[in-house]
Structure formats: C-alpha cells, structure tokens
Design a protein around this motif. Structure first.
Motif: not given
Length: 466
Positions: A268-274, A279-283, A327-331, A366-367
């Motif tokens: 759950l903690a990992a999910h919340q951090v992710g 949330s910044i990536a899809y701004m 997407a590139v930054i996240l991965m 999926s970005e």
C-alpha cells in the motif's frame, strides 16, 4: 525547439498555465507525502489511504464544475456575458451547498470507510484523524474548484495557476510547522498535513473570491443572493452524468484500493508513493484536457464544430509528444523518482522502493493513451456530452481493471472436467500480488482511451444542446 501552428498556440496558451496550476495542486499532496514519509510506513499508509477516501468525494465536486465549465465556455463563445456571469454565481452557490453533506460524511463515516477498505487498526486510527480535519474544509474546497473551472471555461487559466501556486506555498509552510512542531507550533504529526492543506485551500479561496468580486478578471462575481433554478438545472443537467461517472470511478477505485490494501501495508505504501510520482507525469495531459474542453466549448458556442474538431486533433498530437517524454522518464529513472518519498531509516525502505519503482515502469507504458484519454474526455465534456464518458467508465473500469486485478493478483483455480472423450485436468494460477493490480490498471488505460476515440469519431458530441 518546438514550433507551434496557430491552433497549437491557442491550445498551449491555455494549457501551460493549467499544467503549472495542477502541478502546484499535485505538489500539495506531494509535499504532504514527502514530509509524512519521514514519519514511517504507517503514517505514509494512513495519509495515503485517507487521501483516497477524500478522492471518493470528487464526483460531487465534479458535477458542478463540469457543468459550469461547459456552460461558461458556450456563453463566452457566443459572447453572452450576462449568462456567463449568472452561471458562475449559481454554480458557486450549488458547490457550497453540496460541500456541507460531504464534510459531515467524512466526520461521521470516515473510519467506517477505512475499515471497509481493509485497513489495519493502526492505519484506521491515524487515517481517521487525518480525514476529519481534511473534510472540514470541503465546502470551501468545492467553491474554489468550481470558480477555477468557470475561469478556465472563459479562457483564463493563469489566475487558477497563480492561486494554486500560492496555495501550495502556504500548505508547504504549515506542513513543516504543524507536522514537526516547529517555531512553537504544536507537533501534530500526519494530522498536521491535513491542517496545512486546509489552510492553503482557505487562503487561495479568499483571495480568489476577492478577485472575482472586484471585477478584475474575465468573469465577475456579482452576488444577487437569489437562486435561479433554471440556470442551476442547466448546470446539473450537464454535470450529473459526470457525477455518476466519477461516482462509478470512485466506487471502482474503492474496490481497486481494497484489493491493493489486502496485499499489505508495504504494498500500500509503495502504491501511494507511485501514485504521487505519476501524478506529476500526467500533468501535461491535464493541461491539454482543460485547454481542449474550453476551446471546444467556445468553438461550439461560435457555431463552429469544424473548428472544435480540429482543436482536438491538434491537442492529441501535442499531448502525445509530452506524454511520450514523461513515459521515458518514468521507465528510465523510477528508483530516483521514488527515493524522496521514503525515509532511508524506515526498516521497509528497500522493499517499498523496489515495488514503487516497478509501479512506475508499468504505468509508464500507458502514458500516451492516458494523454489521449484526457484530451478526448475534455473535448466531450467541454461540448456538454457527459453521458458517453459515464457509459465508458461503467464498463471499462470494471471489466479491464477490477476483475483482472483481483483474478491475477490473488490467483484462481479452474477445476478439471471431462467432456466426452476429452479431459481437462484443471488449472491453478497462484497470483502475482500487487504487481498484477498495476498491470490491470495500465491495461484499462488502453481500453478506455480506445473507447473514447470511438465515441469522438462518431461525432454526436458536436450536436449536444446545453
């Protein structure tokens, strides 16, 4: 260096302030998580889950905000200033009235919701204290959100941006003071994050109300203190399908989070951090959602559906470029993006870091379709077609997120059977744990984007009456 054509420049002019404004809003949550993360996994899980309960109330807020944006955009496009002002006033009244029962719901049932979601007793105790404070500010939060939507529909995305940045600064300051008890302020721990958010929201609201009342903005709030039922009905006629859609989304998200929660506090903690990092990536997608909604509504108000359609195509091109970069930054750098949100002294540091990094890689795939979903969804809602997104949400999130997340996460067994001369020995899938839930979420983004594209190509949104 990017070179935009005329249509793209119109989009970018509205999109970039919306992007910056929503980044600031997202930072409101990120700052909370970074500071709370220093208190350990328990505090992180409690605040994260409390934030999810808060998110479940968004459908009610979205009902008024969506109807407001669509109507104001149409009126501005038709140069009908009087009705644009009336739509703003009635929407502010509606949002305040709807915020009161939401506030009471959090106070009286917040702990029950956490319990239903499967949280442990420690998480419930801490999360409920957080929820009670956060929900106390909901009437003000609703009004502010609606005012921002009205301004964006009128083509002013800079004022919400500036107020959002101010809100984030105030929140960050009071987070530090109240979470850790600095400079004589009480040490409230995770609950201090809720107070910081509320004080930031209130500050932004008061200044925004003053600006709207002063006549300095594109819209002018002139309170008549009377309720115009005809205009309120128009707002709600557009907005109620959005409320149902977001309600379904929240319900499905509730089921989804219940699945994730049952994989344990570390998952759950990992999910919340992710979620916070993504949330910044899809701004960028959010910025083009706002810009597309406003320009489509204004174009239809001008009687130019061809112009509205062209706007959507240009927005899709632009958002694809931005989301591919995200997407590139996240991965490529998932661990580095996650590290600021976890305290190295936490005994679960390594496992939370590992899982959160996996989350970012999965959602990074999926970005681009997520960007398409935002743009086309904005176009449909800006046109006043809020029923199509409602139907899509009802089907796609259940079939392609919830069901796969449960079956692939916890596993399943197909019993053996004999059919004539043929015997099936049976099959057991052990389950992939929380990673399966993240794969299902990414899969659902692709399917929802495809369904939105199909609705957009049909073209019925061009003829919606508001």
């Amino acid at each position: 260096m990017l070179h935009f054509n005329e249509d793209q420049q119109r989009l970018w002019k509205l999109a970039w302030p919306a992007i910056m404004g929503n980044i600031s809003q997202t930072l409101l949550n990120l700052v909370d998580m970074v500071m709370v993360g220093q208190l350990g996994a328990l505090a992180l899980a409690a605040v994260g889950l409390g934030g999810q309960v808060s998110w479940f109330m968004m459908p009610i807020m979205a009902a008024v905000a969506t109807g407001t944006l669509a109507l104001v955009a149409r009126f501005v496009g038709a140069k009908d200033e009087e009705n644009a002002t009336l739509a703003l006033e009635q929407s502010l009244y509606l949002s305040f009235l709807l915020g009161i029962p939401v506030m009471l719901f959090g106070w009286f049932f917040g702990d029950d919701i956490l319990r239903i979601m499967g949280a442990s007793d420690n998480v419930i105790e801490l999360g409920y204290e957080y929820i009670k404070v956060l929900f106390a500010f909901y009437p003000i939060r609703f009004v502010g959100f609606t005012a921002f939507s009205a301004l964006r529909g009128a083509g002013d995305t800079k004022t919400p941006m500036k107020l959002g940045i101010l809100m984030n600064i105030v929140n960050a300051v009071f987070d530090y003071l109240l979470i850790f008890g600095k400079f004589g302020f009480p040490k409230l721990g995770p609950v201090g994050a809720a107070w910081g958010s509320g004080i930031g929201i209130t500050t932004s609201f008061l200044i925004g109300l003053y600006l709207l009342s002063s006549g300095r903005l594109v819209l002018h709030f002139k309170p008549s203190w009377s309720f115009h039922t005809s205009m309120a009905r128009r707002v709600l006629r557009i907005g109620i399908p959005t409320m149902v859609e977001r309600g379904l989304f929240s319900f499905y998200n509730f089921l989804y989070m219940s699945i994730v929660t049952r994989f344990g506090t570390i998952a759950l903690a990992a999910h919340q951090v992710g979620i916070r990092v993504e949330s910044i990536a899809y701004m960028p997608a959010f910025g083009f959602n706002v810009a597309t909604a406003a320009l489509v509504g204004q174009s239809l108000g001008e009687g130019r559906p061809d112009k509205a359609e062209k706007t959507v195509y240009e927005a899709i091109k632009m958002v694809s470029l931005f989301m591919a970069t995200m997407a590139v930054i996240l991965m490529a750098f998932p661990r580095y993006l996650v590290m600021p949100f976890i305290s190295p002294s936490d005994p679960n540091y390594g496992e939370v870091l590992r899982l959160a990094a996996i989350y970012l890689i999965i959602v990074g795939i999926s970005e681009i379709p997520l960007g398409w979903l935002f743009v086309i969804g904005g176009a449909l809602r800006g046109a006043g077609d809020t029923k199509s997104p409602m139907y899509i949400t009802a089907v796609s999130k259940l079939l392609f997120r919830i069901v796969p997340a449960y079956l692939l996460g916890f596993g399943f067994t197909i019993p053996g059977f004999t059919l004539g001369q043929w015997t099936f020995p049976g099959f057991t899938f052990e389950g992939l744990g929380v990673i399966a839930a993240w794969i299902a979420m990414s899969l659902e983004t692709f399917t929802t984007a495809a369904l939105f594209w199909w609705v957009f190509k049909r073209g019925k949104w061009k003829r919606v009456k508001v």
